[in-house]
Design an enzyme around this catalytic site. Sequence first.
Site, short mmCIF file in Angstrom:
data_model
loop_
_atom_site.label_atom_id
_atom_site.label_comp_id
_atom_site.label_asym_id
_atom_site.label_seq_id
_atom_site.Cartn_x
_atom_site.Cartn_y
_atom_site.Cartn_z
N LYS A 49 -11.37 -1.93 11.25
CA LYS A 49 -12.69 -1.65 10.67
C LYS A 49 -13.50 -0.67 11.51
CE LYS A 49 -11.45 -4.49 7.46
NZ LYS A 49 -10.38 -5.28 8.07
N TYR A 260 -5.36 -17.26 1.55
CA TYR A 260 -6.03 -16.54 2.64
C TYR A 260 -6.32 -17.47 3.81
CZ TYR A 260 -9.57 -13.77 5.07
OH TYR A 260 -10.28 -13.08 6.01
N TYR A 286 -4.12 -11.99 9.42
CA TYR A 286 -3.64 -10.70 8.90
C TYR A 286 -2.34 -10.25 9.56
CZ TYR A 286 -8.37 -10.33 6.99
OH TYR A 286 -9.53 -10.56 6.32
#
Length: 325
Positions: A49, A260, A286
Site C-alpha cells: 500500500k 478472509y 495475504y
Amino acid sequence: MTYKNIPRQSLGFFPTPVVELTKLAEALDGPRILMKRDDNTGLAFGGNKTRKLEFILGDALAHGADTIISAGAAQSNHCRQTAAAAASLQLECHLILGGKEPDVMSGNLLLDRILGAHIHWGGKNRKGEDIPQIVEELKKSGKKPYIVPYGGSNELGALSFVEALKELDLQLQNLNESLTHIVFASSSGGTQAGLMLGKKCLNAAFQIVGINIDKDETGKIPFNQFILSLANDTAEFIGSHYRFSEEDLILDSSYVGEGYGVVGHLENEAISLTAQTEGILLDPVYTGRAMGGLFDLIRSGKIAKTDSVLFWHTGGTPALFAYSE
Ligand SMILES: *Cc1c(COP(=O)(O)O)cnc(C)c1O
C-alpha cells in the site's frame, strides 16, 4: 506518457530488494524462486500500500486535503500504512474498521493507535460502507476530507504497480534474470490491475498470477470483473490504448479456504517453511496464503521445475502478532 504529470508524494524506500530463495526452492524441490521485498518499503513496517499511497496522497495534497479517511478490516495493512503516511504528512486520519473494539489492541490495530489515527468501528462493514456519513460530519466541522478507496485500489493505486513492474524489470535486467510467473496475493485488485497493465506496457512474457485471498463476494461486481475494469480504467487514465478481457486475467481462487483471515494448515506451513529456510516472515492473511498457493502450484506440477517464479511479498507482517494462538 501523460501520467508523468500526476503528483507523487514520496513515502517509502524504492526500489525494494529482489532476492533469490535458494533454500526454499530446494525444500520444495521446485523451480527458481525470486522474491520482491515490498515488505521492506520502509513505511511503518512496509507493504504494497505504500506504493499506492504515494500517488493517492499526492492527489490528496494537490486537492488541498487536511484529513484522510479510509476503511478496512481491524487488521488492515492498508489502514496502518495510510495512518503512517497521513502522520508523516501531518494530515488527520480517520479509519473505519470492521468489527467492534477488542479488549486488547494488537498487530496493525495497535500501530493505528500509536500512529494517532481516529478509529471508528463499523461492525459488519469493513469495506467503507460508512464513509459517506463520516465525510459529512467532517465537512460540517470545517475539514477538507479526502477518501482513500478500499485497499487503495483505484486508478492511482493501480498506476503505482505499473511503475512497480518497471522497477522490477530494471532489476531483472541487471540480474540477467527472466521470469515465467509472478505470483502474489490479490484482494482489492489494484496490485493485480497495475501488474497486468505494466506487463502490457513492457510487452513481457511472464504470467501475472493473482492468488485470491478473499472469498467474500459482497462487492458490487464480481472480483474478476472488478480487476478487469480497473485495469481498463487505469489504461485509459494514463492514455494507453491497451484494453483487457477475461483471457488476460489469471486469478486463482483455489486457496480462499474458510474465507478472509481464517488461518489454516496452508498458511501455517507456508509461513513456517519460508521462515525456517530463509529467515523471511510472511503474514497470516495475504502472503502466507499466497505462498501456500505457490507451494501447491509447484507440488501439483502446474508450475514446473524449469520455470522461474517471482513471489511478490506484499507485506502484512504486523498481523503475525494478532493471529498467534
Ligand atoms: C492489500 C494487500 C494485498 C492485496 O493487494 P490488493 O492490491 O489489495 O489486491 C496483498 N498483501 C498484503 C499484505 C496486503 O496488505
